[in-house]
Design a protein around this motif. Structure first.
Motif, PDB file in Angstrom:
ATOM      1  N   LYS A 170      -4.689   2.137  15.743  1.00 17.55           N
ATOM      2  CA  LYS A 170      -4.558   1.522  17.058  1.00 17.55           C
ATOM      3  C   LYS A 170      -5.646   2.000  18.010  1.00 17.55           C
ATOM      4  N   LEU A 173      -9.074   0.353  17.652  1.00 20.67           N
ATOM      5  CA  LEU A 173      -9.108  -1.030  18.129  1.00 20.67           C
ATOM      6  C   LEU A 173      -9.015  -1.118  19.651  1.00 20.67           C
ATOM      7  N   VAL A 177      -9.451  -4.337  22.242  1.00 16.59           N
ATOM      8  CA  VAL A 177      -8.273  -4.879  22.943  1.00 16.59           C
ATOM      9  C   VAL A 177      -8.480  -4.837  24.451  1.00 16.59           C
ATOM     10  N   ILE A 187      -9.425 -13.322  19.977  1.00 16.06           N
ATOM     11  CA  ILE A 187     -10.108 -12.696  18.849  1.00 16.06           C
ATOM     12  C   ILE A 187      -9.984 -13.605  17.626  1.00 16.06           C
ATOM     13  N   SER A 210      -2.408  -7.406  12.912  1.00 14.05           N
ATOM     14  CA  SER A 210      -1.735  -8.371  13.791  1.00 14.05           C
ATOM     15  C   SER A 210      -0.740  -7.648  14.709  1.00 14.05           C
ATOM     16  N   TYR A 212      -1.005  -4.534  15.844  1.00 10.74           N
ATOM     17  CA  TYR A 212      -1.746  -3.817  16.870  1.00 10.74           C
ATOM     18  C   TYR A 212      -2.335  -4.758  17.917  1.00 10.74           C
ATOM     19  N   LEU A 213      -2.523  -6.016  17.533  1.00 10.13           N
ATOM     20  CA  LEU A 213      -3.081  -6.999  18.467  1.00 10.13           C
ATOM     21  C   LEU A 213      -1.992  -7.822  19.156  1.00 10.13           C
ATOM     22  N   VAL A 216      -2.253  -9.902  22.444  1.00 10.77           N
ATOM     23  CA  VAL A 216      -3.627 -10.392  22.565  1.00 10.77           C
ATOM     24  C   VAL A 216      -3.736 -11.685  21.771  1.00 10.77           C
ATOM     25  N   HIS A 218      -4.953 -14.005  19.258  1.00 13.04           N
ATOM     26  CA  HIS A 218      -5.787 -13.839  18.072  1.00 13.04           C
ATOM     27  C   HIS A 218      -5.392 -14.831  16.990  1.00 13.04           C
TER      28      HIS A 218
END
Length: 281
Positions: A170, A173, A177, A187, A210, A212-213, A216, A218
């Protein structure tokens, strides 16, 4: 407050990188640290030079560096002042990558933004030799490498190429992020492979990415493998009107292959958009 390091040799390309950083973080609280590093030319150190003479050379370079930095900072404070931005400068007698590592440690730098050519008159390509050396030697801080003629407007799409063979953390990234969240951008996670089928570990890594995002915007995409990953990534970014390409600098992967001098000279990673290089933490 975010601390952003801006290496400069006072060239047009360095100025462009500075202006790009100011526009990217227009709404963020930032302290921008201008850095100029200098080394005497080897021809000035050869021959029967006295210690006094060498001292004069270093003193002259130091004075010029500080004078140029003060002039740059005065210009930025006059023409680009914002309540959420502040400026300071560092003048260091060392090679560029060592000077950057020194300031990154002392100032707890969050991000480096640099241009991809120098003011030496050398005909360098994107990525230029200075940028390649910095990417290789500065491994604890994310770097945005800005092409010479890039004109930043908005950040809407970032291409993130991966083969899902690594476990994502994490914290590694986080710079990506943060940047995407600042602009509410998307993203495009790009798998470049000869076959679309993922192994069990790759699927797990994909799920973790996915996760961790989450929060956001993506999406996942697949691109058929070309002769080299850099060309495939650049072509995908061009077709999708991407604004940035983000890469994690894992050992023995695309990023290290990209920074080998023969590859740089051959293809120069010819995108017209910046690279965000994330350190392998």
């Amino acid at each position: 407050m975010k601390t952003v390091l801006l290496p400069t040799d006072f060239s047009d390309n360095a100025w462009n990188a500075i202006f790009t950083a100011l526009k990217i973080f227009e709404t963020a609280d930032c302290n921008f640290v201008l850095l100029n590093s200098y080394e005497p030319k080897i021809t000035n150190l050869l021959g029967n030079k006295s210690k006094e003479r060498l001292g004069v050379i270093y003193d002259s370079l130091s004075k010029n560096s500080k004078a140029q930095l003060k002039k740059t900072m005065e210009y930025l404070n006059t023409h680009h002042a914002r309540n959420n931005h502040s400026f300071e400068f560092e003048s260091i007698s060392n090679n560029l990558e060592s000077a950057i590592n020194e300031v990154v440690g002392e100032k707890d730098v969050d991000l480096i933004v640099m241009g991809t050519k120098g003011a030496t008159g050398a005909k360098e390509v994107f990525l230029g030799s200075n940028t390649v050396r910095v990417i290789k030697k500065v491994r604890k801080c994310p770097i945005i490498a800005v092409p010479e003629d890039y004109d930043f407007k908005k950040l809407k799409k970032v291409v993130f190429p991966t083969d899902f063979t690594h476990t994502y953390l994490k914290r590694e990234l986080r710079p990506l992020v943060d940047l995407v969240s600042l602009w509410k951008a998307e993203i495009y996670i790009l798998q470049i492979a000869q076959e679309n089928k993922l192994g069990e570990d790759q699927r797990e890594h994909m799920k973790m990415l996915s996760k961790y995002l989450k929060g956001v915007d993506h999406s996942f995409h697949t691109f058929e493998m070309w002769n080299n990953v850099s060309e495939a990534t650049a072509e995908f970014a061009k077709k999708n009107n991407a604004d940035f390409i983000a890469l994690i600098h894992y050992p023995h992967t695309f990023m290290e292959k990209l920074t080998r001098e023969p590859v740089v000279r051959k293809i120069g990673f010819h995108t017209k958009i910046p690279l965000l290089i994330l350190p392998d933490i």
